[in-house]
Structures are given as C-alpha cells and as structure tokens.
Design an enzyme around this catalytic site. Structure first.
Site, PDB file in Angstrom:
ATOM      1  N   TYR A   1      69.446  54.568   9.995  1.00 55.58           N
ATOM      2  CA  TYR A   1      70.093  54.664  11.305  1.00 55.58           C
ATOM      3  C   TYR A   1      69.577  55.821  12.160  1.00 55.58           C
ATOM      4  O   TYR A   1      70.349  56.582  12.721  1.00 55.58           O
ATOM      5  CB  TYR A   1      71.619  54.763  11.152  1.00 55.58           C
ATOM      6  CG  TYR A   1      72.177  53.890  10.061  1.00 55.58           C
ATOM      7  CD1 TYR A   1      71.914  52.519  10.042  1.00 55.58           C
ATOM      8  CD2 TYR A   1      72.945  54.425   9.027  1.00 55.58           C
ATOM      9  CE1 TYR A   1      72.412  51.706   9.043  1.00 55.58           C
ATOM     10  CE2 TYR A   1      73.447  53.624   8.027  1.00 55.58           C
ATOM     11  CZ  TYR A   1      73.183  52.266   8.028  1.00 55.58           C
ATOM     12  OH  TYR A   1      73.671  51.459   7.025  1.00 55.58           O
ATOM     13  N   HIS A   2      68.252  55.915  12.278  1.00 57.19           N
ATOM     14  CA  HIS A   2      67.642  56.925  13.132  1.00 57.19           C
ATOM     15  C   HIS A   2      66.781  56.289  14.225  1.00 57.19           C
ATOM     16  O   HIS A   2      65.648  56.728  14.448  1.00 57.19           O
ATOM     17  CB  HIS A   2      66.777  57.878  12.300  1.00 57.19           C
ATOM     18  CG  HIS A   2      67.526  58.681  11.296  1.00 57.19           C
ATOM     19  ND1 HIS A   2      66.894  59.369  10.274  1.00 57.19           N
ATOM     20  CD2 HIS A   2      68.841  58.929  11.135  1.00 57.19           C
ATOM     21  CE1 HIS A   2      67.790  59.988   9.535  1.00 57.19           C
ATOM     22  NE2 HIS A   2      68.988  59.729  10.038  1.00 57.19           N
ATOM     23  N   PRO A   3      67.266  55.264  14.926  1.00 54.26           N
ATOM     24  CA  PRO A   3      66.423  54.651  15.961  1.00 54.26           C
ATOM     25  C   PRO A   3      66.173  55.615  17.111  1.00 54.26           C
ATOM     26  O   PRO A   3      67.051  56.397  17.492  1.00 54.26           O
ATOM     27  CB  PRO A   3      67.252  53.442  16.417  1.00 54.26           C
ATOM     28  CG  PRO A   3      68.664  53.848  16.172  1.00 54.26           C
ATOM     29  CD  PRO A   3      68.617  54.666  14.902  1.00 54.26           C
TER      30      PRO A   3
END
Length: 540
Positions: free
Chosen positions: A471-473
C-alpha cells in the site's frame, strides 16, 4: 445545487499531507481553510491502538477497500489496495513504520528536474513534521505534529532477528533515518505514549480550534470547478445528498492520494485527452501523464513456525494472555497491543556489488493466512521483503465518468526482468539471515514458501502466487521541470492556475522505504510554497 461556501483555500483530503497543509495555511490567522474529507471522523478505537491495524485494514467504514485490475505477472490476481477513507487518511490505518528513505532518493528527484527537492532542501521539512524521541538534532526535529518513537517494548523475536543479521554480516542500525539506511535494527514508529500519532491528531485537530479552519466529513468531491482555466472551487456531495459547491478565493490543493487525486483530475477534465474523450468528459487541460507512472512496493512473506510459544499468535490464542494484553495496554500502554505490526527490519543489498541498498524487510512477530484474517493457530512469525525501487510502472484510469465509481488501478507489478530477478535474490538473502544463529535455533520450520521452494523458477512462482502490495502507491501526478510532468517543482498543476497537488502522487520516483514520512514532508513543503506565493502577492 445548494449555495456555495467560500474560503481562501480548499484542501481536498484530510490525510497525512492534507492535514499538515490545512494546519500550516491557517496558522497565521490571515486565511480561511476548508478541508473536504470523504470519510468520517477518526473515532474508531482500533485506529488508535497500534495492533488494531488488522481491524481497520479492510473496514469499509474507514477504508476505500479498492482492488486492482488483474495483474498479468501475478497470475491475473486482483490485489487488495487499502486506502484511508477517514480523517487521518492512510496515516490512520497504516502500520506506523516511519522511514524517510535514502539521501539518494531526493538527490535523484533533484537531478530529474525537481529543483528545491534535494536532500538538503527536504531535510528541514522532515524535521519540522516530527516530534522525535531524540529531540532537536542535525537530523531530527522536536515539537512537530507527528510523534516518532522507539517501540515501548518489543518481541524477543526482534532481538534474535537483529543478532542473526549482525552475525550474517549486516551492521546494526539504531536509526534508519540517520546518516545511513543500510543495516538491521528496530523501526521508528509514529506512536505517542502507546497510541497512534498522525497529522490529523497532531496538526488538524489543534488547527480546528483556531476558528478559521472548517472540516467537512463525508464530503465526496466530484469535480473541480474552473473559470477560464482557473480552479475556483469544488463540487461535492455529502451522503448522497444535494450537490454542494465550495469556492476558493486563492487556491485549491489536492491531497487525496495517489489513487484519488488523478481520478479527480481526470473527472474534472485534466488528463490524457483520448481517455477523457472516451468517457465523454470535456477537456480543460491535456495532461497525458495524469494517472501514469504509478509505482508501488510489492512484498512477499516468509513465514516460519517457532519452537516456543513466543509469538503474538500465541498471545491471541490464549484467553489469559489476551486478558494480560488488555490490562497492560490499559494500565501502561505497553505490551502486544502497543506493537506496531513491523517492529524490526533491515535494509540490504539483494546482491553483491550494488552501490546502494535496494531491499527492505519487515519482521512481524505474528503470521496470518491473508490480509485482515485472524492469525494462524500455531506459533509463527513473518518476515516480509520488498523492493525499494521497482522498475515496473502502472497506471490509474477512469472506469467511467461517474464520481462514485472506483478507478481502474493497473499496477503492472513484476513487468520487468529486473524486478523478477530482485525477488529471487532478496528471498535468498532473507532466508540466509533466518538460517543464521540465533534465529536458526528459534525456528522449527519454514512454513512458507517451504523447503520445497529452492530453484529460481520455484521462488519466482511463489512470488507470483503470494506477493501483495504493501500500500505505497505514488507517482501518478509526477513532479518535474519537463513539459510532460503533471506538476512543476512548486506543485502547481500545469495547464491551469489556482490548483496544486500535495500528496504521494507528485513523487517522481518512489522512496526507499515506507512513504508516509515523505508524505508528511510533502505537506510541510507544499504549505511553505503556497504561503510564499500568497505572501508575495500581498506584499509581505
């Protein structure tokens, strides 16, 4: 449409960057600020309990709960993509690991045309965002909105893991945000006295008491309003009710994140021309890179069973140990409930000869079958490994022209041979650390991938079957000095006026490590850039 509200600035999104932007713009008392947040207030108690991440990661009350489109190189699996939909944004649901990235990350930003974003430029903003346990030093700050602390106790597994890493040949590193990132040690966490700390708590909450900041929750922004190419307001809807409009006398600042910010730009007519026309959206400014350059950290887990009952799995399986956990947390704010999910970690080179570390690992004293699921019914821990700088690039696109529709997220993970090779090498390295004393004496067996996964193609096959995003877009509204970039170095959207972006979407390249600290820095620097322009216009 109901009568409009009017403020000097409108900030879209009350997340890590947006909360800081709103707070800093309102500090002097000269400007009024409206913050529009699609989610609700951060009243869910599990948000504030560090181990409560497992309770919020798939909770639609505080999370957009997006899924990607099928990823070709991951056997067409659709990956879950957690995104905060609550005051605090992703900073309210993340794992609280505080990592800035390497000095080289920001030097690369500067060299790619982002003047003013080199390491010496951004360090003051990292410091300003922190209330660091080391106090005010050359590298850390005191008194900022977000607390940065050491774990208040940690699993004994962390000690074994760190000792094994040192015996393997890694250096002990007691500050991954210090002079160097490489090595093995305990992570810093955004935790204050056993409870989550984020910019909504430390910056937005006190800002609301000033009287010149208004926060509208449950406000789903549908479009940016333009007048002759200038952003003058926002159309939003609350709980499906009548469309409302808010007007900005000075600027609109988008802080909705790397998924929702490009979506909102495209819905408003800023984006790839052919794509917008295909959805019947009138063009305001052709920006071909809106939604492009999507980067993310893909990770794969190694799960090992332990010889002794020393894991959080064991704590949660035992009635009396659960009771002890609750008591320790209520009385002392310590114990497993005060644990961030990843307590120890390492930054390392996936193979010899690399100039910089290119891999990160997270040591978690528990194991789960899948995202948001209950821990395994056996004693086990997890080491998750991720690539610092993936070379694969994805895209965020509109599914249709309806603001309520989720965007189409195509991360394109493992699209390059370099990324595939990385995971083969990195998994081998982590396994070698786990085979080193004293860790090898703790492990009963490797549960996943398991002893039968040894060859290169077997490891890669496991990665393709099991890897997930952490979850590091970022990168979908790339900053740069070239004409194709979406925003310039002052974060102004090219092709229009009165509109800026201040969130993870502006990152030209993903940073080495968890990106929340960088989002805080972006919020701090964005506020200064905005204020400098408007102070100049006011003759101050």
């Amino acid at each position: 449409m109901t009568a409009f509200l009017e403020f000097d600035f409108i900030v879209v999104g009350a997340g890590s960057a947006g909360s800081i932007v709103a707070s800093r713009l309102s500090e002097s008392g000269r400007f009024t600020v409206l913050v529009l947040e699609a989610g609700g207030w951060d009243r869910n108690p599990w948000i504030h309990i560090p181990l409560g991440v497992g309770k919020t990661i798939m909770n639609k009350a505080v999370n957009w709960t997006y899924h990607t489109e099928p990823v070709p190189q991951l056997f067409d699996r659709r990956l879950y993509m957690a995104r905060g939909k609550v005051v605090g944004g992703c900073g309210a649901i993340n794992g609280m690991v505080h990592v800035r990235g390497q000095l080289q990350d920001f030097e690369q930003w500067r060299e790619s045309g982002c003047d003013g974003w080199g390491w010496s430029d951004v360090l003051p903003y990292f410091k300003r965002s922190e209330d660091h346990y080391l106090g005010d030093t050359d590298l850390h700050g005191k008194g900022g909105p977000v607390a940065v602390s050491r774990p208040r106790g940690h699993s004994v597994l962390c000690d074994h893991f760190i000792a094994a890493g040192v015996n393997f040949g890694l250096e002990r590193n007691d500050d991954f945000n210090g002079i160097r990132q490489d090595g093995i040690g305990l992570y810093d966490h955004t935790v204050r006295r056993g409870l989550r700390s984020n910019s909504a708590i430390g910056a937005l909450r006190p800002a609301r008491r000033r009287g010149n900041v208004r926060v509208e929750v449950g406000a789903h922004v549908e479009r940016i309003v333009f007048d002759s190419g200038r952003a003058v307001g926002i159309n939003f809807r609350k709980a499906g009710a009548t469309l409302r409009q808010a007007r900005a006398r000075r600027e609109v600042v988008l802080c909705a994140g790397a998924i929702n910010t490009p979506q909102l730009l495209m819905l408003s007519g800023i984006g790839p021309q052919t794509h917008l026309f295909a959805h019947g959206i009138d063009l305001v400014a052709a920006r071909e890179e809106v939604g492009r350059n999507l980067q993310d950290h893909l990770a794969v887990r190694i799960i090992c069973k332990t010889r002794k009952r020393i894991t959080v799995n064991d704590d949660l399986r035992s009635l009396w140990r659960r009771g002890l956990m609750g008591t320790r947390f209520l009385v002392q704010r310590t114990g497993p409930l005060a644990f961030a999910s990843a307590q120890a970690g390492m930054f390392f080179r996936s193979r010899d000869g690399l100039p910089y570390v290119d891999a990160q690992a997270f040591m978690m004293p528990f194991s789960v079958p899948g995202i948001g699921q209950q821990p395994h019914d056996f004693s086990a821990f997890t080491v998750s490994v991720t690539q610092s700088w993936p070379s694969s690039r994805g895209v965020v696109e509109l599914r249709d022209a309806a603001p309520a529709s989720p965007p189409a997220i195509r991360p394109n993970h493992l699209a390059t041979e370099d990324d595939k090779r990385f995971f083969i090498d990195a998994v081998r390295t982590v396994r070698a650390v786990l085979r080193t004393a004293p860790m090898n004496g703790v492990i009963a067996e490797e549960y996943q991938p398991g002893p039968g996964v040894v060859k290169d193609d077997e490891i890669l096959d496991y990665v393709r079957q099991k890897a997930n995003t952490i979850y590091h877009p970022c990168g979908t509204c790339r900053m740069g000095s070239d004409a194709e970039s979406v925003v310039d170095a002052s974060l102004r959207v090219r092709g229009v006026t009165g509109l800026r972006v201040a969130d993870a979407s502006i990152m030209p390249r993903i940073t080495s490590g968890n990106i929340n600290a960088t989002c805080l820095m972006i919020g701090e620097k964005a506020a200064d850039l905005i204020l400098a322009d408007h102070d100049s216009a006011m003759g101050n």
